[in-house]
Design an enzyme around this catalytic site. Structure first.
Site, PDB file in Angstrom:
ATOM      1  CG  ASP A   1      -8.021  33.775  17.972  1.00 10.26           C
ATOM      2  OD1 ASP A   1      -9.018  33.032  17.911  1.00 10.26           O
ATOM      3  OD2 ASP A   1      -7.892  34.666  18.830  1.00 10.26           O
TER       4      ASP A   1
ATOM      5  NE  ARG B   1     -11.253  34.213  19.321  1.00 14.71           N
ATOM      6  CZ  ARG B   1     -11.140  35.385  19.927  1.00 14.71           C
ATOM      7  NH1 ARG B   1     -12.199  35.916  20.533  1.00 14.71           N
ATOM      8  NH2 ARG B   1      -9.986  36.035  19.939  1.00 14.71           N
TER       9      ARG B   1
ATOM     10  CB  CYS C   1      -6.149  40.300  17.778  1.00 14.26           C
ATOM     11  SG  CYS C   1      -4.535  39.518  17.584  1.00 14.26           S
TER      12      CYS C   1
ATOM     13  CB  CYS D   1      -4.164  35.566  14.057  1.00 12.07           C
ATOM     14  SG  CYS D   1      -3.775  35.523  15.827  1.00 12.07           S
TER      15      CYS D   1
ATOM     16  CG  HIS E   1      -8.423  37.781  14.687  1.00  7.80           C
ATOM     17  ND1 HIS E   1      -8.928  37.720  15.981  1.00  7.80           N
ATOM     18  CD2 HIS E   1      -7.165  37.317  14.762  1.00  7.80           C
ATOM     19  CE1 HIS E   1      -8.000  37.232  16.785  1.00  7.80           C
ATOM     20  NE2 HIS E   1      -6.921  36.970  16.069  1.00  7.80           N
TER      21      HIS E   1
END
Length: 248
Positions: free
Chosen positions: A75, A77, A132, A73, A129
């Site tokens: 993302d 993080r 999400c 992803c 993750h």
């Protein structure tokens, strides 16, 4: 040096009306603390790596031989190299919103082809993750899903907006799980896990993986395995879903 009023001085192939917003400000970075910090940290990191492992960057410049392709992803993080303690050159990467493997996505297919057939990776990992945002949006939209109609995951955007088109398969998956009435803290982990499983299945349907398995090995002479993982943002740990697939 004075800022250029337009880009015509740099490349005359562009028409002035097409580049009216193109300017050059040599001191731009000094006005953006976040970017200045990134550049400063990079300089320090490069010095530290060279001090601890002299010649690392010269060797890296000679080429790459990663064993793993990571499809994750976008993302912020979930930076794959950081959370796995990997070095530059260890992991080939394709990240997107919701760690999707869409079979009509030329970008993903190009990355997969290059990784398997030209770099010789042995492992392709789909990693979702927790927490999400894409999964949460698709879960929220699943309650209004109408079979036969393209789902609108982000209602403030047009139905044909890029994000709505991209998230449509994930919203459709969420609707198929019939979890719209379940509490979010129960439904989201299930959707995140099922999404990874679905993307692993999609990978196994690609021509690249099918050919590697049919031949026993990839064109680079490697056995190719596909795996599904989930990264827990709250603990920093990765869970293997135990759905790995490889040559028979």
């Amino acid at each position: 040096m004075e800022p250029l009023s337009d880009c015509g001085r740099i490349g005359q192939t562009y028409k002035e009306r097409d580049i009216s917003d193109c300017f050059y400000y040599p001191s731009t970075m000094s006005h953006h603390a976040a970017l200045t910090q990134l550049l400063s940290a990079n300089a320090q990191w490069a010095k530290d790596v060279e001090r601890l492992e002299p010649g690392f960057f010269k060797e890296s410049a000679k080429g790459q031989t990663p064993q793993t392709l990571w499809i994750g992803c976008a993302d912020s993080r979930v930076p794959e190299s950081v959370i796995t303690g990997a070095k530059p050159g260890d992991i080939f990467v394709n990240r997107n919103v919701g760690n999707q493997v869409n079979l009509d996505d030329d970008n993903m297919l190009a990355v997969l082809t290059y990784a398997v057939e030209h770099l010789g990776v042995e492992h392709v990992v789909v990693c979702g993750h927790t927490e999400c945002g894409a999964a949460a949006a698709c879960f929220g939209a699943s309650s209004s899903f109408v079979p036969g109609q393209a789902p609108v995951t982000i209602p403030v955007d047009p139905a044909d907006a890029p994000l709505n088109r991209w998230l449509a398969p994930l919203t459709t998956l969420a609707a198929s799980l019939e979890i719209s009435s379940a509490p979010a803290n129960e439904a989201l982990p299930l959707l995140i896990q099922e999404n990874v499983k679905a993307q692993v299945n999609n990978l196994c349907r690609t021509e690249v993986i099918a050919k590697a398995w049919a031949n026993g090995k990839s064109p680079k002479g490697k056995e190719v395995w596909v795996h599904g993982w989930v990264y827990d943002v709250s603990t920093g740990t990765i869970r293997d879903l135990g759905i790995s697939r490889g040559p028979k």
